[in-house]
Write an enzyme that holds these catalytic residues in place. Structure first.
Site, PDB file in Angstrom:
ATOM      1  N   GLU A  32       0.816  -1.213   0.000  1.00 30.23           N
ATOM      2  CA  GLU A  32       0.000   0.000   0.000  1.00 30.23           C
ATOM      3  C   GLU A  32       0.851   1.266   0.000  1.00 30.23           C
ATOM      4  O   GLU A  32       0.627   2.172  -0.797  1.00 30.23           O
ATOM      5  CB  GLU A  32      -0.927   0.020   1.225  1.00 30.23           C
ATOM      6  N   ASP A  63      -0.647  -5.194   3.015  1.00 27.22           N
ATOM      7  CA  ASP A  63      -1.209  -4.042   3.727  1.00 27.22           C
ATOM      8  C   ASP A  63      -0.571  -4.047   5.115  1.00 27.22           C
ATOM      9  O   ASP A  63      -0.852  -4.918   5.938  1.00 27.22           O
ATOM     10  CB  ASP A  63      -2.738  -4.176   3.840  1.00 27.22           C
ATOM     11  N   ILE A 108      -0.807  -2.087   7.735  1.00 27.17           N
ATOM     12  CA  ILE A 108      -1.840  -1.986   8.774  1.00 27.17           C
ATOM     13  C   ILE A 108      -3.165  -1.784   8.057  1.00 27.17           C
ATOM     14  O   ILE A 108      -3.348  -0.790   7.356  1.00 27.17           O
ATOM     15  CB  ILE A 108      -1.608  -0.814   9.759  1.00 27.17           C
ATOM     16  N   ASP A 109      -4.049  -2.727   8.188  1.00 28.28           N
ATOM     17  CA  ASP A 109      -5.387  -2.551   7.627  1.00 28.28           C
ATOM     18  C   ASP A 109      -6.311  -2.227   8.798  1.00 28.28           C
ATOM     19  O   ASP A 109      -6.346  -2.950   9.793  1.00 28.28           O
ATOM     20  CB  ASP A 109      -5.857  -3.819   6.911  1.00 28.28           C
ATOM     21  N   THR A 127      -6.310   1.273   9.778  1.00 27.21           N
ATOM     22  CA  THR A 127      -5.486   2.303  10.440  1.00 27.21           C
ATOM     23  C   THR A 127      -6.342   3.258  11.274  1.00 27.21           C
ATOM     24  O   THR A 127      -5.937   3.684  12.359  1.00 27.21           O
ATOM     25  CB  THR A 127      -4.653   3.084   9.388  1.00 27.21           C
ATOM     26  N   ASP A 174      -6.037  -4.656   0.488  1.00 29.14           N
ATOM     27  CA  ASP A 174      -7.120  -4.793   1.477  1.00 29.14           C
ATOM     28  C   ASP A 174      -7.708  -6.209   1.444  1.00 29.14           C
ATOM     29  O   ASP A 174      -8.234  -6.697   2.438  1.00 29.14           O
ATOM     30  CB  ASP A 174      -8.269  -3.823   1.169  1.00 29.14           C
TER      31      ASP A 174
HETATM   32  C1  IPD Z   1      -9.085   0.666   4.977  1.00 32.28           C
HETATM   33  C2  IPD Z   1      -9.890  -0.418   5.626  1.00 32.28           C
HETATM   34  C3  IPD Z   1     -11.340  -0.022   5.688  1.00 32.28           C
HETATM   35  C4  IPD Z   1     -11.892   0.359   4.342  1.00 32.28           C
HETATM   36  C5  IPD Z   1     -11.007   1.434   3.734  1.00 32.28           C
HETATM   37  C6  IPD Z   1      -9.593   0.944   3.610  1.00 32.28           C
HETATM   38  P1  IPD Z   1      -6.550   1.114   5.675  1.00 32.28           P
HETATM   39  O1  IPD Z   1      -7.720   0.320   4.886  1.00 32.28           O
HETATM   40  O2  IPD Z   1      -9.771  -1.656   4.957  1.00 32.28           O
HETATM   41  O3  IPD Z   1     -12.099  -1.070   6.186  1.00 32.28           O
HETATM   42  O4  IPD Z   1     -13.181   0.836   4.493  1.00 32.28           O
HETATM   43  O5  IPD Z   1     -11.470   1.816   2.512  1.00 32.28           O
HETATM   44  O6  IPD Z   1      -8.802   1.900   2.980  1.00 32.28           O
HETATM   45  O7  IPD Z   1      -6.458   2.471   5.085  1.00 32.28           O
HETATM   46  O8  IPD Z   1      -6.883   1.114   7.107  1.00 32.28           O
HETATM   47  O9  IPD Z   1      -5.375   0.265   5.314  1.00 32.28           O
HETATM   48 CA    CA Z   2      -6.281  -1.369   3.944  1.00 35.67          CA
HETATM   49 CA    CA Z   3      -3.209   0.196   5.289  1.00 39.17          CA
END
Ligand code: IPD
Ligand code: CA
Ligand code: CA
Length: 281
Positions: free
Chosen positions: A69, A90, A92-93, A95, A219
């Protein structure tokens, strides 16, 4: 590629993800930055974890490709998926959960070989949950086999609809029309803020369905392998490809406990799309 080789990749990656998990768990006193969109947050830990994972994997497997990412953001464009083994990361998913200390965020690492998703690793270090899967070998939570919930009627399902992207105007109506149909039929609605964990929760039956349109490869890559290996069904939910095969490079998708439940929901999504389009005319 031999199964043996894929198991080797898996073992190496799991150890690295566990190490990265310790870093994320101990994170403190960090600043939060925003990317272009108000909902798109990043911290020094996102960058640190991705750098470590890519550096260590590259050291071991210099011929592999990487789609992360943060490096994608820095490059300004999404790389093309090739036939080479490609790690999709990813760091940190979730964040937005992480910065609020809501323990629903994770590290997500998937691998494709010849464009096929072959392994997924998702670690929530805050709850010590390690979800893993290798294609053809089942899905696991902390080394215990997991399965999607046995359910057939959508009235008995809990629908995790990831709504945060409806903040973008281009998606808002699509989401809201669909939501109004789903909410009238499902047992309950959730919106938890981590796509990777959302998929893992379907895999272990803690929710039944996960859906999001407009996500990115990192994701979804790992979580999709985990859901499939737990017996779940994943398909496209974009207006143009509704019900067709999931595309990891354009993740608009639903993950359901089985194909029957997916088909019932797809009918609702189709009705919602038709209603919206007829009103917009
Ligand atoms: C997000 C998460 C979230 C989704 C966002 C993503 P991030 O990833 O997966 O559930 O709704 O669109 O961008 O930014 O925390 O890696
Ligand atoms: Ca993510
Ligand atoms: Ca992320």
């Amino acid at each position: 590629m031999s199964q043996e080789k894929i198991f080797e990749y898996f073992k190496v990656a799991v150890e690295l993800v566990k190490e990265a998990g310790k870093i994320v768990k101990e994170a403190k006193n960090f600043e939060v930055e925003r990317k272009e969109e108000v909902w798109d947050l990043v911290t020094v830990y996102d960058k640190k974890v991705e750098d470590i994972l890519i550096e260590k994997l590259k050291e071991k497997y210099p011929a592999h490709d990487f789609i992360g990412e943060e490096e994608t953001y820095d490059k300004g464009h999404l790389a093309e998926l090739t036939d080479k083994p490609t790690w999709i990361i990813d760091p940190i998913d979730g964040t937005a959960n992480f910065v609020r200390k809501l323990p629903m965020s994770c590290i997500s690492v998937g691998l494709t070989i010849q464009k096929d998703l072959v392994l997924g690793i998702v670690l929530n270090p805050f709850l010590d949950q390690l979800f893993t899967a290798i294609k053809g070998n089942g899905a696991y939570l902390n080394e215990k086999r997991i399965f999607t919930r046995k359910v057939n009627r959508i009235e008995q399902t809990n629908y995790n609809y990831e709504l945060s992207l409806a903040r973008a105007e281009k998606y808002r109506d699509l989401y809201l029309y669909r939501l109004s149909k789903i909410i009238a039929k499902a047992e309950g609605i959730r919106s938890l803020g981590s796509a990777a964990l959302g998929l893992c929760y379907v895999a272990c039956g803690q929710t039944d369905v996960y859906q999001c349109d407009g996500l990115s490869p990192w994701d979804a890559a790992a979580g999709v392998v985990i859901v499939r290996e737990a017996g779940g069904f994943v398909c496209d939910t974009s207006e143009q490809r509704l019900g067709l095969e999931f595309d990891v490079m354009k993740p608009n998708f639903m993950a359901a406990p089985n194909e029957n439940v997916a088909k019932e929901y797809l009918k609702l999504l189709k009705e919602a799309d038709e209603e919206r389009i007829s009103k917009q005319k």
